[in-house]
Design a protein around this motif. Structure first.
Motif, PDB file in Angstrom:
ATOM      1  N   HIS A 135     -75.533 -52.623  -0.672  1.00  0.00           N
ATOM      2  CA  HIS A 135     -76.436 -52.285   0.435  1.00  0.00           C
ATOM      3  C   HIS A 135     -77.243 -53.530   0.837  1.00  0.00           C
ATOM      4  CE1 HIS A 135     -78.928 -49.821   2.981  1.00  0.00           C
ATOM      5  NE2 HIS A 135     -79.994 -49.947   2.219  1.00  0.00           N
ATOM      6  N   GLU A 136     -77.727 -54.242  -0.146  1.00  0.00           N
ATOM      7  CA  GLU A 136     -78.461 -55.491   0.097  1.00  0.00           C
ATOM      8  C   GLU A 136     -77.551 -56.532   0.754  1.00  0.00           C
ATOM      9  OE1 GLU A 136     -81.280 -57.484  -2.961  1.00  0.00           O
ATOM     10  OE2 GLU A 136     -79.267 -58.292  -3.307  1.00  0.00           O
ATOM     11  N   TYR A 137     -76.341 -56.656   0.234  1.00  0.00           N
ATOM     12  CA  TYR A 137     -75.360 -57.599   0.779  1.00  0.00           C
ATOM     13  C   TYR A 137     -75.009 -57.256   2.227  1.00  0.00           C
ATOM     14  CZ  TYR A 137     -70.650 -59.227   1.866  1.00  0.00           C
ATOM     15  OH  TYR A 137     -69.558 -59.730   2.497  1.00  0.00           O
ATOM     16  N   GLN A 138     -74.889 -55.967   2.533  1.00  0.00           N
ATOM     17  CA  GLN A 138     -74.543 -55.546   3.892  1.00  0.00           C
ATOM     18  C   GLN A 138     -75.503 -56.173   4.904  1.00  0.00           C
ATOM     19  OE1 GLN A 138     -75.226 -51.396   4.622  1.00  0.00           O
ATOM     20  NE2 GLN A 138     -74.420 -51.485   6.703  1.00  0.00           N
ATOM     21  N   TYR A 139     -76.766 -56.206   4.589  1.00  0.00           N
ATOM     22  CA  TYR A 139     -77.763 -56.728   5.516  1.00  0.00           C
ATOM     23  C   TYR A 139     -77.909 -58.240   5.459  1.00  0.00           C
ATOM     24  CZ  TYR A 139     -78.960 -52.013   6.638  1.00  0.00           C
ATOM     25  OH  TYR A 139     -78.880 -50.719   7.082  1.00  0.00           O
ATOM     26  N   ASN A 140     -77.678 -58.836   4.303  1.00  0.00           N
ATOM     27  CA  ASN A 140     -77.952 -60.259   4.131  1.00  0.00           C
ATOM     28  C   ASN A 140     -76.718 -61.139   4.048  1.00  0.00           C
ATOM     29  OD1 ASN A 140     -80.832 -59.941   4.000  1.00  0.00           O
ATOM     30  ND2 ASN A 140     -80.499 -58.992   2.009  1.00  0.00           N
ATOM     31  N   GLY A 141     -75.563 -60.557   3.797  1.00  0.00           N
ATOM     32  CA  GLY A 141     -74.336 -61.347   3.664  1.00  0.00           C
ATOM     33  C   GLY A 141     -74.310 -62.109   2.355  1.00  0.00           C
ATOM     34  N   ARG A 193     -74.987 -68.129  -1.626  1.00  0.00           N
ATOM     35  CA  ARG A 193     -74.637 -68.957  -2.792  1.00  0.00           C
ATOM     36  C   ARG A 193     -75.822 -69.179  -3.731  1.00  0.00           C
ATOM     37  NH1 ARG A 193     -69.581 -70.398  -2.100  1.00  0.00           N
ATOM     38  NH2 ARG A 193     -68.776 -70.891  -0.056  1.00  0.00           N
ATOM     39  N   GLU A 194     -77.042 -69.195  -3.181  1.00  0.00           N
ATOM     40  CA  GLU A 194     -78.227 -69.430  -4.010  1.00  0.00           C
ATOM     41  C   GLU A 194     -78.755 -68.159  -4.669  1.00  0.00           C
ATOM     42  OE1 GLU A 194     -81.168 -71.548  -1.776  1.00  0.00           O
ATOM     43  OE2 GLU A 194     -79.691 -72.981  -1.031  1.00  0.00           O
ATOM     44  N   GLY A 195     -78.279 -67.003  -4.251  1.00  0.00           N
ATOM     45  CA  GLY A 195     -78.689 -65.743  -4.866  1.00  0.00           C
ATOM     46  C   GLY A 195     -80.103 -65.307  -4.537  1.00  0.00           C
ATOM     47  N   ILE A 196     -80.638 -65.748  -3.410  1.00  0.00           N
ATOM     48  CA  ILE A 196     -81.997 -65.371  -3.027  1.00  0.00           C
ATOM     49  C   ILE A 196     -82.008 -64.074  -2.225  1.00  0.00           C
ATOM     50  CG2 ILE A 196     -84.025 -66.084  -1.674  1.00  0.00           C
ATOM     51  CD1 ILE A 196     -83.162 -69.011  -2.376  1.00  0.00           C
ATOM     52  N   PHE A 197     -81.117 -63.974  -1.248  1.00  0.00           N
ATOM     53  CA  PHE A 197     -81.087 -62.816  -0.353  1.00  0.00           C
ATOM     54  C   PHE A 197     -80.003 -61.805  -0.700  1.00  0.00           C
ATOM     55  CE2 PHE A 197     -82.871 -66.315   2.179  1.00  0.00           C
ATOM     56  CZ  PHE A 197     -84.115 -65.778   2.425  1.00  0.00           C
ATOM     57  N   SER A 198     -79.071 -62.208  -1.516  1.00  0.00           N
ATOM     58  CA  SER A 198     -77.970 -61.341  -1.900  1.00  0.00           C
ATOM     59  C   SER A 198     -77.489 -61.754  -3.284  1.00  0.00           C
ATOM     60  CB  SER A 198     -76.821 -61.486  -0.894  1.00  0.00           C
ATOM     61  OG  SER A 198     -75.671 -60.814  -1.342  1.00  0.00           O
ATOM     62  N   ARG A 199     -77.036 -60.801  -4.046  1.00  0.00           N
ATOM     63  CA  ARG A 199     -76.519 -61.103  -5.380  1.00  0.00           C
ATOM     64  C   ARG A 199     -75.093 -61.644  -5.332  1.00  0.00           C
ATOM     65  NH1 ARG A 199     -80.248 -57.417  -5.591  1.00  0.00           N
ATOM     66  NH2 ARG A 199     -81.525 -57.097  -7.416  1.00  0.00           N
ATOM     67  N   TYR A 200     -74.488 -61.584  -4.153  1.00  0.00           N
ATOM     68  CA  TYR A 200     -73.097 -62.009  -4.018  1.00  0.00           C
ATOM     69  C   TYR A 200     -73.022 -63.402  -3.404  1.00  0.00           C
ATOM     70  CZ  TYR A 200     -72.181 -57.158  -5.041  1.00  0.00           C
ATOM     71  OH  TYR A 200     -72.143 -55.936  -5.651  1.00  0.00           O
ATOM     72  N   PRO A 201     -72.412 -64.341  -4.116  1.00  0.00           N
ATOM     73  CA  PRO A 201     -72.303 -65.710  -3.586  1.00  0.00           C
ATOM     74  C   PRO A 201     -71.226 -65.848  -2.517  1.00  0.00           C
ATOM     75  CG  PRO A 201     -71.270 -65.576  -5.736  1.00  0.00           C
ATOM     76  CD  PRO A 201     -71.909 -64.243  -5.485  1.00  0.00           C
ATOM     77  N   ALA A 235     -68.226 -59.785  -3.236  1.00  0.00           N
ATOM     78  CA  ALA A 235     -68.647 -58.473  -2.741  1.00  0.00           C
ATOM     79  C   ALA A 235     -67.443 -57.538  -2.624  1.00  0.00           C
ATOM     80  CB  ALA A 235     -69.347 -58.617  -1.393  1.00  0.00           C
ATOM     81  N   ALA A 236     -66.328 -58.058  -2.121  1.00  0.00           N
ATOM     82  CA  ALA A 236     -65.125 -57.224  -1.959  1.00  0.00           C
ATOM     83  C   ALA A 236     -64.669 -56.653  -3.297  1.00  0.00           C
ATOM     84  CB  ALA A 236     -64.005 -58.046  -1.308  1.00  0.00           C
ATOM     85  N   GLU A 237     -64.796 -57.433  -4.354  1.00  0.00           N
ATOM     86  CA  GLU A 237     -64.415 -56.948  -5.688  1.00  0.00           C
ATOM     87  C   GLU A 237     -65.258 -55.737  -6.078  1.00  0.00           C
ATOM     88  OE1 GLU A 237     -64.620 -58.505 -10.274  1.00  0.00           O
ATOM     89  OE2 GLU A 237     -64.146 -59.982  -8.731  1.00  0.00           O
ATOM     90  N   ASP A 238     -66.566 -55.806  -5.817  1.00  0.00           N
ATOM     91  CA  ASP A 238     -67.430 -54.677  -6.154  1.00  0.00           C
ATOM     92  C   ASP A 238     -67.230 -53.499  -5.204  1.00  0.00           C
ATOM     93  OD1 ASP A 238     -68.538 -55.520  -8.504  1.00  0.00           O
ATOM     94  OD2 ASP A 238     -70.553 -55.876  -7.700  1.00  0.00           O
ATOM     95  N   ILE A 239     -66.878 -53.766  -3.959  1.00  0.00           N
ATOM     96  CA  ILE A 239     -66.584 -52.666  -3.037  1.00  0.00           C
ATOM     97  C   ILE A 239     -65.407 -51.867  -3.577  1.00  0.00           C
ATOM     98  CG2 ILE A 239     -65.711 -52.084  -0.733  1.00  0.00           C
ATOM     99  CD1 ILE A 239     -67.332 -54.582   0.269  1.00  0.00           C
ATOM    100  N   LYS A 240     -64.367 -52.551  -4.002  1.00  0.00           N
ATOM    101  CA  LYS A 240     -63.198 -51.870  -4.574  1.00  0.00           C
ATOM    102  C   LYS A 240     -63.591 -51.072  -5.812  1.00  0.00           C
ATOM    103  CE  LYS A 240     -60.065 -55.433  -2.923  1.00  0.00           C
ATOM    104  NZ  LYS A 240     -59.290 -56.618  -3.330  1.00  0.00           N
ATOM    105  N   ARG A 241     -64.427 -51.667  -6.641  1.00  0.00           N
ATOM    106  CA  ARG A 241     -64.885 -50.998  -7.865  1.00  0.00           C
ATOM    107  C   ARG A 241     -65.665 -49.722  -7.510  1.00  0.00           C
ATOM    108  NH1 ARG A 241     -66.721 -55.302 -10.096  1.00  0.00           N
ATOM    109  NH2 ARG A 241     -64.936 -55.566 -11.450  1.00  0.00           N
ATOM    110  N   LEU A 242     -66.572 -49.832  -6.558  1.00  0.00           N
ATOM    111  CA  LEU A 242     -67.380 -48.677  -6.158  1.00  0.00           C
ATOM    112  C   LEU A 242     -66.511 -47.596  -5.527  1.00  0.00           C
ATOM    113  CD1 LEU A 242     -70.113 -47.310  -5.892  1.00  0.00           C
ATOM    114  CD2 LEU A 242     -70.454 -48.568  -3.752  1.00  0.00           C
ATOM    115  N   LEU A 243     -65.547 -47.986  -4.721  1.00  0.00           N
ATOM    116  CA  LEU A 243     -64.673 -46.992  -4.095  1.00  0.00           C
ATOM    117  C   LEU A 243     -63.846 -46.238  -5.127  1.00  0.00           C
ATOM    118  CD1 LEU A 243     -63.566 -48.872  -0.865  1.00  0.00           C
ATOM    119  CD2 LEU A 243     -65.344 -47.118  -1.122  1.00  0.00           C
ATOM    120  N   ARG A 244     -63.460 -46.915  -6.206  1.00  0.00           N
ATOM    121  CA  ARG A 244     -62.786 -46.207  -7.307  1.00  0.00           C
ATOM    122  C   ARG A 244     -63.724 -45.156  -7.905  1.00  0.00           C
ATOM    123  NH1 ARG A 244     -60.763 -51.425  -8.505  1.00  0.00           N
ATOM    124  NH2 ARG A 244     -62.327 -51.712 -10.121  1.00  0.00           N
TER     125      ARG A 244
END
Length: 167
Positions: free
Chosen positions: A122-128, A131-139, A144-153
């Motif tokens: 949800h955070e990534y959706q808004y911030n993209g 790489r520095e991990g300030i606005f999103s946990r995904y570099p 992010a795509a890896e976690d999307i697949k995980r969540l969809l499972r």
């Protein structure tokens, strides 16, 4: 024709069916967006799918949710409802972590893990990606795509559990 979402305090069965249908549709859209490289859009749909699953699970544990959220919410028209019912009906992002902790006691720690992934997406959706991990946990979008697949499972697994138990 659009139907109004059934309220859990009026029609539990209708609400459950609507949430399970919502989870399936949002999951399908997320998969489509993912396949088309629309990673941030896919993240948003995966988030919505998981929120629908949480709402369905919370309905199954309605008494526990009502006990955890004991306040009263005023609705339009002046009707007052239990805050737990309000949480189940609207599953606001500010409440999903607490609801997930409650549900994990009955449905396993996976509920909490998937919820944390959903909140990160949800955070990534808004911030993209960041790489520095300030606005999103995904570099990167790939992370992010890896976690999307995980969540969809997880959405699929929990939706199937709810359907197998007769909704």
């Amino acid at each position: 024709m659009l139907r109004e979402l059934a309220k859990p305090w009026r029609d539990e069965r209708g609400y459950l069916e609507a949430r399970l249908m919502e989870a399936a549709y949002e999951r399908e859209l997320a998969e489509r967006f993912l396949s088309e490289g629309l990673i941030r859009n896919a993240a948003g749909k995966a988030w919505q799918a998981w929120k629908a699953v949480l709402a369905a699970l919370a309905l199954k544990e309605r008494d526990a949710v009502r006990e955890a959220f004991r306040g009263v919410k005023k609705m339009r028209g002046g009707k007052a409802i239990n805050e737990g019912d309000w949480v189940i009906a609207f599953m606001l992002s500010t409440r999903v972590r607490l609801v997930a902790q409650l549900l994990a006691r009955r449905h396993g720690d996976e509920v909490l893990m998937y919820t944390d992934i959903a909140l990160n997406l949800h955070e990534y959706q808004y911030n993209g990606p960041d790489r520095e991990g300030i606005f999103s946990r995904y570099p990167s979008d790939e992370a992010a795509a890896e976690d999307i697949k995980r969540l969809l499972r997880g959405v699929g697994e929990f939706t199937n559990r709810l359907v197998e138990k007769g909704g």
